[in-house]
Design an enzyme around this catalytic site. Structure first.
Site, PDB file in Angstrom:
ATOM      1  N   ASP A 163      -1.828  -9.416   8.578  1.00  0.00           N
ATOM      2  CA  ASP A 163      -1.672  -8.745   7.289  1.00  0.00           C
ATOM      3  C   ASP A 163      -0.680  -7.606   7.516  1.00  0.00           C
ATOM      4  OD1 ASP A 163      -1.862  -7.963   4.686  1.00  0.00           O
ATOM      5  OD2 ASP A 163      -3.978  -7.440   4.723  1.00  0.00           O
ATOM      6  N   ARG A 196       0.808  -1.224   0.000  1.00  0.00           N
ATOM      7  CA  ARG A 196       0.000   0.000   0.000  1.00  0.00           C
ATOM      8  C   ARG A 196       0.840   1.272   0.000  1.00  0.00           C
ATOM      9  NH1 ARG A 196      -2.565  -4.028   2.626  1.00  0.00           N
ATOM     10  NH2 ARG A 196      -4.785  -4.295   2.136  1.00  0.00           N
ATOM     11  N   GLU A 235       5.178 -12.520   1.034  1.00  0.00           N
ATOM     12  CA  GLU A 235       5.654 -11.682  -0.059  1.00  0.00           C
ATOM     13  C   GLU A 235       6.931 -10.954   0.356  1.00  0.00           C
ATOM     14  OE1 GLU A 235       2.148  -9.135  -1.059  1.00  0.00           O
ATOM     15  OE2 GLU A 235       1.234 -10.521   0.377  1.00  0.00           O
ATOM     16  N   HIS A 268      -0.925  -2.522  -4.544  1.00  0.00           N
ATOM     17  CA  HIS A 268      -0.380  -3.466  -5.533  1.00  0.00           C
ATOM     18  C   HIS A 268      -0.365  -2.925  -6.962  1.00  0.00           C
ATOM     19  CE1 HIS A 268       0.039  -6.291  -2.406  1.00  0.00           C
ATOM     20  NE2 HIS A 268      -1.132  -6.870  -2.453  1.00  0.00           N
ATOM     21  N   HIS A 309       2.696 -12.747  -5.408  1.00  0.00           N
ATOM     22  CA  HIS A 309       1.584 -12.839  -4.458  1.00  0.00           C
ATOM     23  C   HIS A 309       0.955 -14.234  -4.454  1.00  0.00           C
ATOM     24  CE1 HIS A 309      -1.935 -11.452  -2.180  1.00  0.00           C
ATOM     25  NE2 HIS A 309      -1.357 -10.253  -2.064  1.00  0.00           N
TER      26      HIS A 309
END
Length: 386
Positions: free
Chosen positions: A286, A116, A351, A141, A215
């Site tokens: 996350d 982000r 990632e 992304h 991803h």
């Protein structure tokens, strides 16, 4: 991981001038002493009629990796369990139509900027650049049509130690709001040590920001009807980035004494349900973990282990951080491979990348790329059993 393997993907890079409208299936045979192969086949058409290809990499151990030049997507990764049984350990779709219709970045190549960017904007040398806002008020992304949603030029290759695919494209100045014509080249390579290497390169003609990653959603059971909560995760990181309720980093926080401590192998489900503001903001994990080893050399980046299958995935990376996402937004509405509806937390992402929102946070490692510089990074995912 053997040091002699690490240069496997750096030779025999082939640049394709254009995406063919039609490709016939072909197989490039590896040398006699190796069973490594890479083949290509038709994977359908884009809405404008452009042909899409599917590349299949195979090694001597039966590991199969399938990737498409639409979005650089890994559609399938088949690896053995502890008993030698083969299973597909990534989430995705059976056909191109699924990826075109709706996909939460299953297996995709992410760019220009992975993760982000706050308020979908940043400044360079006093000039502000407005990006596409596609995650509330933030940019995620690469935007509405990031690198995951474009058709890449692609060429297969093989050498004595690996077989793979080189993806290339020029992202034009202003695409999704980013400055500069960015020439990108990404190599996926499989070797006989069951290592899948991602090698990223880019140059620009104007100062810009870059943060490329992949991803893939992993479920090492090979059965995506099961959750990933019984997987064991290890991350060599003493700190992680705390976030606000829009998932933008606010501080670097010690993992010790928190549900974010994966410095030793820990069940993902052990603490994910605890009352914790950070877990509430992310609806689970996350977040971005900051590696204790801050060097840009290839280093151990973590491991994921499924006790039921015995599958173990080790990660090595040049990146300073890794984003761990525990599949919190999977809700059963997406029907994936084999007609399976992907339920809550039936896949996870690891990632390797730079920090989220780095262009707006100067204390973070820089993601700025200048003309005359080459962006280069590499990550290796090794698949074994124990």
């Amino acid at each position: 991981m053997k040091k002699t393997i690490l240069l496997a993907a750096t030779s025999l890079i082939i640049w394709s001038c254009s995406t063919p409208k039609k490709q016939e299936e072909k197989t490039v045979e590896a040398p006699v002493e190796s069973g490594l192969t890479v083949s290509s086949s038709d994977f359908g058409q884009m809405p404008d009629g452009s042909a899409v290809s599917l590349f299949t990499m195979k090694n001597d151990n039966g590991v199969i990796v399938k990737v498409t030049n639409y979005g650089g997507i890994i559609t399938s990764l088949i690896a053995p369990d502890k008993d030698g049984n083969m299973g597909d350990i990534v989430l995705g779709y059976d056909s191109l139509s699924g990826y075109l219709k709706s996909s939460p970045y299953f297996g995709a190549l992410i760019g220009r900027y992975g993760n982000r960017i706050a308020d979908a904007k940043f400044s360079l040398d006093g000039e502000e650049y407005q990006l596409q806002a596609n995650d509330g008020k933030n940019h995620l992304h690469g935007g509405v049509k990031g690198f995951d949603k474009v058709l890449w030029d692609a060429s297969s290759f093989k050498n004595e130690t690996s077989a793979g695919v080189v993806f290339s494209r020029v992202s034009p100045d202003g695409e999704e709001g980013y400055p500069g014509n960015l020439t990108a080249e990404v190599t996926y390579a499989l070797n006989n040590d069951n290592e899948l290497t991602f090698e990223y390169k880019a140059t620009t003609d104007k100062k810009t920001v870059v943060n490329l990653t992949n991803h893939a959603y992993f479920n090492l059971t090979g059965d995506p009807s099961q959750t990933i909560l019984d997987h064991e995760l290890e991350l060599p990181a003493n700190t992680f980035l705390s976030i606000d309720n829009t998932l933008i980093p606010t501080a670097q926080t010690a993992v010790e004494g928190t549900p974010f401590d994966f410095t030793s192998a820990t069940l993902i489900g052990a603490r994910i349900g605890e009352e914790n503001e950070q877990l509430a903001f992310g609806k689970g994990y996350d977040h971005c973990w900051v590696y204790t080893d801050s060097s840009d050399s290839l280093k151990f980046g973590g491991s994921l282990y499924d006790p039921s299958s015995g599958r173990l995935m080790n990660i090595y990376t040049m990146e300073p951080a890794i984003q761990f996402y525990s599949g919190n937004f999977l809700d059963g509405k997406l029907t994936g491979k084999g007609g399976i509806n992907y339920q809550f937390r039936t896949g996870l992402c690891l990632e390797t990348q730079h920090y989220p929102d780095s262009p707006n946070q100067p204390e973070f490692p820089s993601t700025v790329l200048e003309p005359g510089q080459e962006y280069y990074t590499k990550s290796v995912y090794e698949f074994t059993t124990k």
